[in-house]
Design a protein around this motif. Structure first.
Motif, PDB file in Angstrom:
ATOM      1  N   LEU A   1       1.704  -1.116 -68.912  1.00  0.00           N
ATOM      2  CA  LEU A   1       0.771  -1.028 -68.088  1.00  0.00           C
ATOM      3  C   LEU A   1       0.577  -2.613 -67.799  1.00  0.00           C
ATOM      4  CD1 LEU A   1      -1.746   0.177 -66.483  1.00  0.00           C
ATOM      5  CD2 LEU A   1      -2.909   0.060 -68.941  1.00  0.00           C
ATOM      6  N   ARG A   2       0.616  -2.963 -66.580  1.00  0.00           N
ATOM      7  CA  ARG A   2       0.573  -4.344 -65.932  1.00  0.00           C
ATOM      8  C   ARG A   2      -0.760  -4.526 -65.395  1.00  0.00           C
ATOM      9  NH1 ARG A   2       5.249  -5.494 -62.189  1.00  0.00           N
ATOM     10  NH2 ARG A   2       3.773  -4.737 -60.921  1.00  0.00           N
ATOM     11  N   ILE A   3      -1.345  -5.668 -65.317  1.00  0.00           N
ATOM     12  CA  ILE A   3      -2.583  -6.176 -64.632  1.00  0.00           C
ATOM     13  C   ILE A   3      -1.812  -7.305 -63.732  1.00  0.00           C
ATOM     14  CG2 ILE A   3      -4.875  -7.134 -64.455  1.00  0.00           C
ATOM     15  CD1 ILE A   3      -4.483  -4.254 -65.574  1.00  0.00           C
ATOM     16  N   ARG A   4      -1.892  -7.316 -62.575  1.00  0.00           N
ATOM     17  CA  ARG A   4      -1.275  -8.724 -61.727  1.00  0.00           C
ATOM     18  C   ARG A   4      -2.194  -8.853 -60.593  1.00  0.00           C
ATOM     19  NH1 ARG A   4       4.113  -7.553 -58.678  1.00  0.00           N
ATOM     20  NH2 ARG A   4       5.232  -8.263 -60.440  1.00  0.00           N
ATOM     21  N   ILE A   5      -2.516 -10.286 -60.491  1.00  0.00           N
ATOM     22  CA  ILE A   5      -3.233 -10.990 -59.207  1.00  0.00           C
ATOM     23  C   ILE A   5      -2.284 -11.443 -58.522  1.00  0.00           C
ATOM     24  CG2 ILE A   5      -4.770 -12.521 -58.478  1.00  0.00           C
ATOM     25  CD1 ILE A   5      -6.316 -11.899 -61.120  1.00  0.00           C
ATOM     26  N   SER A   6      -2.268 -11.171 -57.178  1.00  0.00           N
ATOM     27  CA  SER A   6      -1.283 -11.854 -56.130  1.00  0.00           C
ATOM     28  C   SER A   6      -2.241 -12.174 -55.212  1.00  0.00           C
ATOM     29  CB  SER A   6      -0.640 -10.553 -55.595  1.00  0.00           C
ATOM     30  OG  SER A   6       0.231 -10.955 -54.685  1.00  0.00           O
ATOM     31  N   GLY A   7      -2.410 -13.353 -54.862  1.00  0.00           N
ATOM     32  CA  GLY A   7      -3.247 -13.996 -54.091  1.00  0.00           C
ATOM     33  C   GLY A   7      -4.944 -13.492 -54.222  1.00  0.00           C
ATOM     34  N   GLU A   8      -5.443 -12.939 -53.408  1.00  0.00           N
ATOM     35  CA  GLU A   8      -6.881 -12.263 -53.359  1.00  0.00           C
ATOM     36  C   GLU A   8      -6.872 -10.756 -53.970  1.00  0.00           C
ATOM     37  OE1 GLU A   8      -9.673 -14.120 -53.400  1.00  0.00           O
ATOM     38  OE2 GLU A   8      -8.153 -15.764 -53.734  1.00  0.00           O
ATOM     39  N   GLN A   9      -5.738 -10.526 -54.049  1.00  0.00           N
ATOM     40  CA  GLN A   9      -5.503  -9.064 -54.409  1.00  0.00           C
ATOM     41  C   GLN A   9      -5.182  -8.723 -55.844  1.00  0.00           C
ATOM     42  OE1 GLN A   9      -2.251  -7.954 -51.271  1.00  0.00           O
ATOM     43  NE2 GLN A   9      -3.787  -6.231 -50.876  1.00  0.00           N
ATOM     44  N   ALA A  10      -5.457  -7.661 -56.361  1.00  0.00           N
ATOM     45  CA  ALA A  10      -5.141  -7.309 -57.845  1.00  0.00           C
ATOM     46  C   ALA A  10      -4.633  -5.779 -57.822  1.00  0.00           C
ATOM     47  CB  ALA A  10      -6.435  -7.594 -58.630  1.00  0.00           C
ATOM     48  N   PHE A  11      -3.595  -5.573 -58.774  1.00  0.00           N
ATOM     49  CA  PHE A  11      -3.142  -4.251 -59.082  1.00  0.00           C
ATOM     50  C   PHE A  11      -2.979  -3.997 -60.502  1.00  0.00           C
ATOM     51  CE2 PHE A  11      -1.716  -6.321 -55.325  1.00  0.00           C
ATOM     52  CZ  PHE A  11      -1.766  -5.264 -54.173  1.00  0.00           C
ATOM     53  N   LEU A  12      -3.157  -2.497 -60.794  1.00  0.00           N
ATOM     54  CA  LEU A  12      -2.752  -2.086 -61.892  1.00  0.00           C
ATOM     55  C   LEU A  12      -1.471  -1.388 -61.742  1.00  0.00           C
ATOM     56  CD1 LEU A  12      -4.013  -1.189 -64.842  1.00  0.00           C
ATOM     57  CD2 LEU A  12      -4.853   0.671 -63.586  1.00  0.00           C
ATOM     58  N   THR A  13      -0.256  -1.340 -62.618  1.00  0.00           N
ATOM     59  CA  THR A  13       0.652  -0.870 -62.464  1.00  0.00           C
ATOM     60  C   THR A  13       1.237  -0.231 -63.829  1.00  0.00           C
ATOM     61  OG1 THR A  13       1.376  -2.524 -60.825  1.00  0.00           O
ATOM     62  CG2 THR A  13       3.131  -1.158 -61.713  1.00  0.00           C
ATOM     63  N   ILE A  14       1.620   0.997 -63.726  1.00  0.00           N
ATOM     64  CA  ILE A  14       2.535   1.770 -64.763  1.00  0.00           C
ATOM     65  C   ILE A  14       3.847   1.971 -64.327  1.00  0.00           C
ATOM     66  CG2 ILE A  14       2.407   3.805 -66.321  1.00  0.00           C
ATOM     67  CD1 ILE A  14      -0.490   4.270 -65.116  1.00  0.00           C
ATOM     68  N   LYS A  15       4.706   1.520 -65.402  1.00  0.00           N
ATOM     69  CA  LYS A  15       5.991   1.819 -65.157  1.00  0.00           C
ATOM     70  C   LYS A  15       6.269   2.586 -66.494  1.00  0.00           C
ATOM     71  CE  LYS A  15       7.278  -2.328 -62.578  1.00  0.00           C
ATOM     72  NZ  LYS A  15       8.249  -3.190 -62.176  1.00  0.00           N
ATOM     73  N   ALA A  16       7.528   3.423 -66.483  1.00  0.00           N
ATOM     74  CA  ALA A  16       7.941   4.386 -67.392  1.00  0.00           C
ATOM     75  C   ALA A  16       9.399   4.576 -67.136  1.00  0.00           C
ATOM     76  CB  ALA A  16       7.241   5.668 -67.488  1.00  0.00           C
ATOM     77  N   GLY A  17      10.043   4.992 -68.185  1.00  0.00           N
ATOM     78  CA  GLY A  17      11.541   5.416 -68.075  1.00  0.00           C
ATOM     79  C   GLY A  17      12.254   4.265 -68.927  1.00  0.00           C
ATOM     80  N   VAL A  18      13.380   4.874 -69.443  1.00  0.00           N
ATOM     81  CA  VAL A  18      14.447   4.131 -70.147  1.00  0.00           C
ATOM     82  C   VAL A  18      15.434   3.521 -69.619  1.00  0.00           C
ATOM     83  CG1 VAL A  18      13.840   5.797 -72.138  1.00  0.00           C
ATOM     84  CG2 VAL A  18      15.841   6.290 -70.363  1.00  0.00           C
ATOM     85  N   ASP A  19      15.799   3.804 -68.123  1.00  0.00           N
ATOM     86  CA  ASP A  19      16.680   3.349 -67.321  1.00  0.00           C
ATOM     87  C   ASP A  19      16.275   2.130 -66.579  1.00  0.00           C
ATOM     88  OD1 ASP A  19      18.573   2.532 -65.509  1.00  0.00           O
ATOM     89  OD2 ASP A  19      19.182   4.570 -64.827  1.00  0.00           O
ATOM     90  N   ILE A  20      16.430   0.777 -66.845  1.00  0.00           N
ATOM     91  CA  ILE A  20      15.923  -0.451 -66.348  1.00  0.00           C
ATOM     92  C   ILE A  20      16.109  -0.425 -64.969  1.00  0.00           C
ATOM     93  CG2 ILE A  20      16.120  -3.025 -66.463  1.00  0.00           C
ATOM     94  CD1 ILE A  20      16.532  -2.853 -69.142  1.00  0.00           C
ATOM     95  N   LEU A  21      17.217   0.166 -64.542  1.00  0.00           N
ATOM     96  CA  LEU A  21      17.515   0.248 -63.158  1.00  0.00           C
ATOM     97  C   LEU A  21      16.556   0.987 -62.218  1.00  0.00           C
ATOM     98  CD1 LEU A  21      21.468   0.141 -63.054  1.00  0.00           C
ATOM     99  CD2 LEU A  21      19.765  -2.005 -62.643  1.00  0.00           C
ATOM    100  N   GLU A  22      16.199   2.389 -62.623  1.00  0.00           N
ATOM    101  CA  GLU A  22      15.429   3.245 -61.925  1.00  0.00           C
ATOM    102  C   GLU A  22      14.300   3.659 -62.768  1.00  0.00           C
ATOM    103  OE1 GLU A  22      16.622   7.375 -59.741  1.00  0.00           O
ATOM    104  OE2 GLU A  22      18.129   6.022 -60.399  1.00  0.00           O
ATOM    105  N   ARG A  23      13.072   3.421 -62.573  1.00  0.00           N
ATOM    106  CA  ARG A  23      11.935   3.929 -63.324  1.00  0.00           C
ATOM    107  C   ARG A  23      10.916   4.270 -62.565  1.00  0.00           C
ATOM    108  NH1 ARG A  23      10.438  -1.503 -66.363  1.00  0.00           N
ATOM    109  NH2 ARG A  23      10.790  -2.312 -64.546  1.00  0.00           N
ATOM    110  N   ALA A  24      10.154   5.080 -63.092  1.00  0.00           N
ATOM    111  CA  ALA A  24       8.796   5.650 -62.527  1.00  0.00           C
ATOM    112  C   ALA A  24       7.838   4.486 -62.377  1.00  0.00           C
ATOM    113  CB  ALA A  24       8.112   6.676 -63.092  1.00  0.00           C
ATOM    114  N   GLU A  25       7.326   4.286 -61.114  1.00  0.00           N
ATOM    115  CA  GLU A  25       6.198   3.297 -60.864  1.00  0.00           C
ATOM    116  C   GLU A  25       5.078   3.810 -60.308  1.00  0.00           C
ATOM    117  OE1 GLU A  25       6.663  -1.191 -59.767  1.00  0.00           O
ATOM    118  OE2 GLU A  25       6.860  -0.053 -58.005  1.00  0.00           O
ATOM    119  N   PHE A  26       3.961   3.540 -60.694  1.00  0.00           N
ATOM    120  CA  PHE A  26       2.543   3.905 -59.999  1.00  0.00           C
ATOM    121  C   PHE A  26       1.871   2.585 -60.039  1.00  0.00           C
ATOM    122  CE2 PHE A  26       3.972   7.190 -62.816  1.00  0.00           C
ATOM    123  CZ  PHE A  26       4.272   8.449 -62.111  1.00  0.00           C
TER     124      PHE A  26
END
Length: 152
Positions: free
Chosen positions: A38-63
């Motif tokens: 569960l990641r928090i990211r600030i990019s310029g004046e925007q902010a995002f909450l991102t959930i990544k899941a999966g055991v395959d580094i190349l292909e993961r679920a991302e919300f």
């Protein structure tokens, strides 16, 4: 569910010409383990909450969800460590490469990532691309927080 299909590479620093403008990113992880984060990211004046899941580094679920900037700043303050980097977007062939130039404890590391529509996408590599590190977990941002590049 969104699926992120991504490949990651090191770069030949002497061949890479970065665009004039990049985007400053600050991010941290509320929680993480090898299979989800569960990641928090600030990019310029925007902010995002991102959930990544999966055991395959190349292909993961991302919300990913945009959140108020003030919330993101408060959440970042709760985290023990952060990653700061500047991201540059470089179009090449049919793809746009995201080149991350890391700062602070990861200073000196430059990683290029490209998102694909499918695992079978044909990928033409720019001449500034070096070794592929897609399957090496130490290059994941979540790993760089725990084991920064300057300590390698």
């Amino acid at each position: 569910m969104a699926v992120e299909i991504e490949r990651k590479f090191l770069v030949h620093k002497d061949r890479l010409v970065l665009p004039e403008k990049g985007k400053k990113l600050i991010q941290a992880y509320i929680w993480s383990d090898p299979e989800k984060s569960l990641r928090i990211r600030i990019s310029g004046e925007q902010a995002f909450l991102t959930i990544k899941a999966g055991v395959d580094i190349l292909e993961r679920a991302e919300f990913e969800y945009e959140i108020p900037l003030s919330d993101a700043r408060e959440l970042l303050a709760l985290c023990d460590a952060k990653i700061e980097k500047t991201r540059y977007f470089i179009p090449f062939g049919d793809h746009t490469w995201e080149v991350d130039v890391f700062h602070d404890l990861n200073n000196g590391l430059i990683v290029a990532e490209v998102e694909l529509n499918s695992a079978n996408d044909k990928l033409v590599l720019p001449d500034w691309i070096a070794e592929e590190v897609s399957k090496d977990p130490k290059y994941l941002n979540v790993s760089l927080i725990k084991n920064p590049f300057v300590e390698w």
